[in-house]
Design a protein around this motif. Structure first.
Motif, PDB file in Angstrom:
ATOM      1  N   PRO A 272       1.442  -0.379 -11.664  1.00 50.68           N
ATOM      2  CA  PRO A 272       2.208  -1.569 -12.046  1.00 50.68           C
ATOM      3  C   PRO A 272       1.815  -2.802 -11.233  1.00 50.68           C
ATOM      4  N   SER A 273       1.578  -3.904 -11.933  1.00 45.28           N
ATOM      5  CA  SER A 273       1.172  -5.123 -11.243  1.00 45.28           C
ATOM      6  C   SER A 273       2.307  -5.706 -10.409  1.00 45.28           C
ATOM      7  N   GLU A 274       3.532  -5.235 -10.657  1.00 42.64           N
ATOM      8  CA  GLU A 274       4.680  -5.787  -9.923  1.00 42.64           C
ATOM      9  C   GLU A 274       4.628  -5.468  -8.443  1.00 42.64           C
ATOM     10  N   VAL A 275       3.667  -4.645  -8.042  1.00 44.62           N
ATOM     11  CA  VAL A 275       3.504  -4.392  -6.616  1.00 44.62           C
ATOM     12  C   VAL A 275       3.282  -5.732  -5.902  1.00 44.62           C
ATOM     13  N   VAL A 276       2.736  -6.699  -6.637  1.00 44.26           N
ATOM     14  CA  VAL A 276       2.522  -8.028  -6.063  1.00 44.26           C
ATOM     15  C   VAL A 276       3.851  -8.670  -5.670  1.00 44.26           C
ATOM     16  N   ASP A 277       4.859  -8.555  -6.541  1.00 46.83           N
ATOM     17  CA  ASP A 277       6.172  -9.118  -6.206  1.00 46.83           C
ATOM     18  C   ASP A 277       6.765  -8.422  -4.991  1.00 46.83           C
ATOM     19  N   ILE A 278       6.543  -7.114  -4.918  1.00 50.94           N
ATOM     20  CA  ILE A 278       7.059  -6.366  -3.768  1.00 50.94           C
ATOM     21  C   ILE A 278       6.364  -6.855  -2.499  1.00 50.94           C
TER      22      ILE A 278
ATOM     23  N   ALA B  60       0.830  -1.209   0.000  1.00 48.73           N
ATOM     24  CA  ALA B  60       0.000   0.000   0.000  1.00 48.73           C
ATOM     25  C   ALA B  60       0.862   1.255   0.000  1.00 48.73           C
ATOM     26  N   ILE B  61       1.914   1.223   0.806  1.00 48.92           N
ATOM     27  CA  ILE B  61       2.791   2.403   0.886  1.00 48.92           C
ATOM     28  C   ILE B  61       3.466   2.652  -0.465  1.00 48.92           C
ATOM     29  N   VAL B  62       3.932   1.565  -1.093  1.00 50.58           N
ATOM     30  CA  VAL B  62       4.585   1.706  -2.395  1.00 50.58           C
ATOM     31  C   VAL B  62       3.612   2.308  -3.411  1.00 50.58           C
TER      32      VAL B  62
ATOM     33  N   ASN C 159       6.315   4.704 -19.490  1.00 49.53           N
ATOM     34  CA  ASN C 159       4.964   4.557 -20.054  1.00 49.53           C
ATOM     35  C   ASN C 159       4.396   3.149 -19.919  1.00 49.53           C
ATOM     36  N   GLY C 160       4.523   2.584 -18.753  1.00 47.86           N
ATOM     37  CA  GLY C 160       3.915   1.278 -18.542  1.00 47.86           C
ATOM     38  C   GLY C 160       4.698   0.126 -19.133  1.00 47.86           C
TER      39      GLY C 160
ATOM     40  N   LEU D 278      10.825  -3.554 -12.047  1.00 48.68           N
ATOM     41  CA  LEU D 278       9.751  -3.499 -13.046  1.00 48.68           C
ATOM     42  C   LEU D 278       8.697  -2.463 -12.668  1.00 48.68           C
ATOM     43  N   PHE D 279       8.475  -2.328 -11.369  1.00 46.01           N
ATOM     44  CA  PHE D 279       7.504  -1.330 -10.895  1.00 46.01           C
ATOM     45  C   PHE D 279       7.932   0.068 -11.337  1.00 46.01           C
TER      46      PHE D 279
END
Lengths: 380, 310
Positions: A344-350, A35-37, B113-114, B105-106
């Protein structure tokens, strides 16, 4: 009652110091850091999490997909767990998975067998092949002292290139593609695969929209088998002599040897079982979802994710089911925040990384709790 | 033919360099007593930060240093967890392997741009080739020795690392802490400080390794760029018996693997599947490892947290 009075720790203290509590706290920390990210990056975390939750639970199709995502991870997690509990670190679930998937495709495509038998044969052959693959690492460790971490890393790459080599052979390669032929229908474990597109099937399903939605994903028997495997792993580890011996070797090799346990054989057995587990994950994935194997440009990550699943599951067989489901939900629901929010969906990896990091440091929580306890005492 | 051999050697050296930086990182960390399975994650974040900073700033050296710092920050996380909080070092390293690529990646998606691929570097932002023009263009020696600066740096660092570990007081302390922290502690060496130093330096080196990939070998970052190289570097550390010079030979072998694959992929001269050839170095590694006799060579206390007064 006797026991309770004899225990000097209160229930509250026991809850606070249990492994499960640390795991749950770690998961909360993961969600918090995620959430913070998101917040720092300028997104609304509440909105993002709502999209993820809706993306997993709002339709039966989504639930079905989350389970499909979770299934191979639960099993590779079991593989890592099994090795871990017996004192071995199986980084090789990745390669064992590849071998399992590859052999499943070969048997599923080339052998023509009756319905149920075909599935069983595919499963057994894949598990045995991957078991032998895992056994190589066990053998090298037992006989030559080769560290299983390095051996399994090497075996992962060998498996990857072996897969790519065979997939591109004319006998297996679907022409003009980078994938193999599909397995025969008799080897499929997808639920009602043909029926759901048939006349009667469609008619029935349109009267049952929730089931229709659920089956619109490649729902398959893999999840049920994953749970059975978890129970089996629990049983072997905790209720059999074999499990006891393997764990004894993991706990103290020298003591186990002194106690008459054959250490070398145990190491090989343990890696074979771990390999067979990871291989069955690959086989179930082929029979239930992909139906073929493809040319792999990079590692798919089922084995590596399995390590995290095992750790979050507290390296217990049953814990893997839950952590695998959490993982599947995050991996399926996570990317859904991308289209509407641009987050970014990579928040999941984080989040996953944070959870694992906190799982690694139960001491941190203990320190915080002790500090609080001291604070309370001082306040009195 | 001679030029073909030159090409293979040259490409091998180029691909060995990123592994070498990272493996040296592994060597220093493990010698100080901390297992670093997070090399992969640190390498990935380094590769991304190198490519991104290179793209925006346009100077390869600033990009390279930024990559090292990024790796160092993630290593700091590993150090805090495993040295201060006595985390299981393997578990903490696994966490880094999720965090590194995740963060890379984030940020990439936010900045580009994504996209999970950074934009290509301009020629001036790429690592220079310091010996460019010294040899006749496309001659045998040109193909082998006209390398990116990072390649030379990697091999110089092997010597520096060897000298530091085995010929200086600092190196003695590092090894003492890795072998027997309690005795080192008794003699007044701060186990905590040395381990923090070792781990953070390993992250910096892994970050360099990532950048040696993203701003030299290729000129951008993409999600599949590192995929597994950090683990290969880890294998090189073990293969090289936890010594800098040993890790170097292992990295050269793995570099040669990639060099051969690139050569065969491009030329198609020999009628052997490139997939089978790509497999060869990994098989060879296993064979060589079996051939090793004296096995247990890891620093004795590697992987164990040190608690005072235990």
């Amino acid at each position: 009652m006797e026991n309770n009075r004899g225990n000097k720790y209160s229930i509250r203290q026991r809850i606070l110091s249990s492994k499960l509590t640390f795991t749950i706290l770690s998961i909360i920390m993961g969600l918090l850091v995620g959430a913070i990210v998101l917040l720092i990056a300028g997104f609304n975390p509440v909105q993002a999490y709502r999209i993820m939750i809706d993306g997993v639970f709002s339709r039966t199709k989504y639930i079905s997909y989350a389970i499909i995502y979770a299934t191979p991870l639960i099993i590779t997690g079991l593989s890592v767990t099994f090795a871990f509990r017996t004192g071995l670190f199986n980084i090789g679930a990745e390669g064992q998975y590849i071998i399992g998937a590859l052999v499943a495709t070969l048997i599923g495509y080339f052998l023509e067998l009756p319905l149920v038998i075909h599935v069983i044969v595919v499963f057994l052959f894949a598990a045995i092949a991957a078991g032998l693959w895992g056994g190589i690492a066990g053998f090298l460790k037992a006989k030559f002292g080769v560290h299983e971490v390095i051996a399994t890393i090497m075996l992962n790459w060998i498996a990857l290139y072996l897969n790519n080599y065979l997939v591109m052979r004319p006998f297996l390669r679907r022409p003009e593609s980078e994938s193999s032929y599909d397995i025969l229908d008799s080897a499929s474990i997808t639920i009602l695969e043909k029926w759901k597109y048939s006349e009667t099937g469609r008619e029935w399903l349109s009267a049952h929209p929730y089931i229709k939605d659920f089956l619109s994903a490649p729902a398959n028997l893999g999840f049920i088998i994953a749970i059975l495997l978890a129970i089996l792993v629990w049983y072997i580890l905790n209720r059999t002599t074999l499990g006891y011996e393997l764990r004894a070797v993991g706990f103290n090799k020298d003591a186990a040897e002194y106690g008459g346990i054959k250490v070398e054989k145990s190491i090989i057995t343990s890696m074979m079982i771990a390999g067979a587990l990871a291989g069955s994950a690959g086989a179930l994935q082929v029979m239930g979802v992909t139906k073929n194997v493809i040319m792999l440009p990079v590692m798919e990550g089922y084995g590596f994710d399995g390590i995290a699943v095992a750790l979050i599951g507290g390296t217990t067989a049953i814990g893997n089911i839950f952590s695998g489901l959490l993982f599947g939900a995050l991996q399926y629901g996570g990317p859904k925040i991308q289209p509407p929010l641009g987050a970014p969906s990579e928040v999941v990896d984080i989040m996953i990384g944070t959870i694992v990091l906190f799982i690694a440091i139960p001491k941190l929580f203990k320190i915080i709790m002790n500090a609080r306890k001291r604070g309370e005492k001082n306040a009195k | 033919m001679l030029n073909d051999i030159g090409f293979i050697i040259g490409t091998s050296l180029m691909y060995a360099a990123p592994l070498l930086f990272t493996a040296l990182g592994g060597v220093i960390s493990e010698n100080s007593g901390v297992v670093n399975i997070g090399l992969e994650g640190m390498m990935t974040i380094g590769a991304f930060i190198g490519a991104a900073v290179g793209y925006y700033v346009g100077n390869p050296w600033i990009a390279f240093i930024a990559a090292g710092l990024a790796g160092g920050i993630f290593a700091l996380l590993h150090a805090i967890a495993s040295v201060t909080f006595h985390a299981d070092q393997v578990v903490s390293g696994i966490a880094i392997n999720f965090l590194g690529p995740g963060v890379a990646l984030f940020i990439s998606r936010l900045l580009f741009n994504g996209s999970t691929m950074t934009k290509s570097l301009s020629f001036s932002a790429k690592m220079p080739r310091p010996l460019n023009g010294l040899f006749r263009s496309n001659s045998f020696s040109d193909i082998i020795f006209n390398q990116y600066a990072t390649v030379y740096l990697a091999f110089i660092l092997v010597f520096v690392m060897w000298y530091t570990l085995y010929k200086t007081k600092l190196g003695l302390r590092i090894r003492a802490v890795g072998e027997h922290p309690a005795s080192a502690d008794t003699l007044g060496v701060s186990v905590t400080k040395i381990r923090y130093f070792g781990v953070i330096l390993s992250g910096i080196l892994a970050g360099f390794g990532g950048a040696a990939m993203s701003i030299a070998v290729v000129s951008n970052f993409r999600p599949t760029l590192i995929s597994g190289q950090g683990f290969i570097a880890l294998a090189a550390v073990i293969f090289g018996k936890w010594k800098p010079q040993g890790a170097m030979w292992a990295c050269l072998l793995f570099g040669a693997a990639q060099g051969l694959t690139v050569y065969l992929g491009g030329a198609g001269v020999i009628n052997i599947s490139s997939q089978l050839l790509a497999m060869l170095p990994y098989v060879l590694t296993l064979v060589v490892l079996v051939g090793f006799v004296g096995k247990s060579v890891a620093p004795a206390a590697s992987g164990e947290a040190y608690e005072k007064g235990e």
